[in-house]
Design a protein around this motif. Structure first.
Motif, short mmCIF file in Angstrom:
data_model
loop_
_atom_site.label_atom_id
_atom_site.label_comp_id
_atom_site.label_asym_id
_atom_site.label_seq_id
_atom_site.Cartn_x
_atom_site.Cartn_y
_atom_site.Cartn_z
N ARG A 36 0.84 -1.21 0.00
CA ARG A 36 0.00 0.00 0.00
C ARG A 36 0.86 1.24 0.00
NH1 ARG A 36 -5.46 -1.00 1.66
NH2 ARG A 36 -5.86 -3.11 0.95
N ASP A 37 0.42 2.25 -0.73
CA ASP A 37 1.11 3.53 -0.80
C ASP A 37 0.57 4.48 0.26
OD1 ASP A 37 2.38 2.58 -3.08
OD2 ASP A 37 0.94 3.48 -4.44
N PHE A 38 1.19 5.66 0.36
CA PHE A 38 0.59 6.75 1.11
C PHE A 38 0.29 7.87 0.12
CE2 PHE A 38 5.05 8.08 1.38
CZ PHE A 38 4.97 9.46 1.20
N GLU A 39 -0.62 8.73 0.49
CA GLU A 39 -1.04 9.83 -0.38
C GLU A 39 -0.72 11.15 0.29
OE1 GLU A 39 -5.36 11.33 -1.54
OE2 GLU A 39 -4.80 9.51 -2.65
N LEU A 40 -0.18 12.08 -0.49
CA LEU A 40 0.10 13.43 -0.02
C LEU A 40 -0.89 14.36 -0.68
CD1 LEU A 40 1.89 15.66 1.32
CD2 LEU A 40 3.23 15.64 -0.82
#
Length: 166
Positions: free
Chosen positions: A72-76
């Motif tokens: 899973r990625d993170f979002e900015l």
């Protein structure tokens, strides 16, 4: 019938990007923030740019180190409201654990002082629920008028970084 009053234009710049939940992803988020702020009129190397970039660095680093879920990625998300001078940084991750704003990251005993730094630099910060698993950790910084150049909307390639389609 009186003539309609002209309303002052409201300019809100928004940027949203997903990054890999790795140190490299956190570093890219930080570097891209510095570029965006400069394009939005917050000069590179100035105190305001450095402070907002540091907020992004701490929140993105936390998402990569503490909020990581394999695959899973993170979002900015960056929001800059020119009228109020508020830059809002949001970092969304999919990890269910939540930092405690009153006792961030276990306090200073474990060497994790990132959220203490965020609390000292930001006007406000907190943790919100998000749609789907995980959370949004956010911080707001208020720019002083003298820290900002005049608007340069044409300087953004393709106009993609200034205003979201609406």
């Amino acid at each position: 019938m009186p003539a309609p009053q002209a309303q002052e234009a409201v300019t809100v710049s928004v940027f949203v990007q997903r990054f890999s939940a790795t140190r490299r992803g956190a570093r890219l988020a930080r570097r891209l923030t510095t570029l965006l702020l400069d394009l939005w009129g917050v000069p590179y190397g100035g105190p305001a740019s450095d402070t907002v970039t540091l907020l992004v660095a701490e929140l993105a680093s936390n998402a990569a180190l503490h909020g990581q879920v394999p695959g899973r990625d993170f979002e900015l998300r960056l929001h800059y409201d020119v009228a109020t001078g508020v830059v809002r940084v949001e970092v969304l991750d999919t990890h269910p654990g939540r930092p405690n704003p009153s006792r961030p990251e276990g306090g200073a005993l474990d060497g994790s002082r990132g959220l203490l730094l965020v609390g000292a630099l930001a006007a406000r910060w907190g943790v919100d629920e998000r749609q789907g698993p995980g959370k949004t950790v956010w911080a707001e910084y208020v720019l002083r008028r003298e820290a900002v150049r005049g608007p340069e909307p044409e300087s953004t390639p393709g106009g993609l970084l200034n205003n979201p389609p609406g």
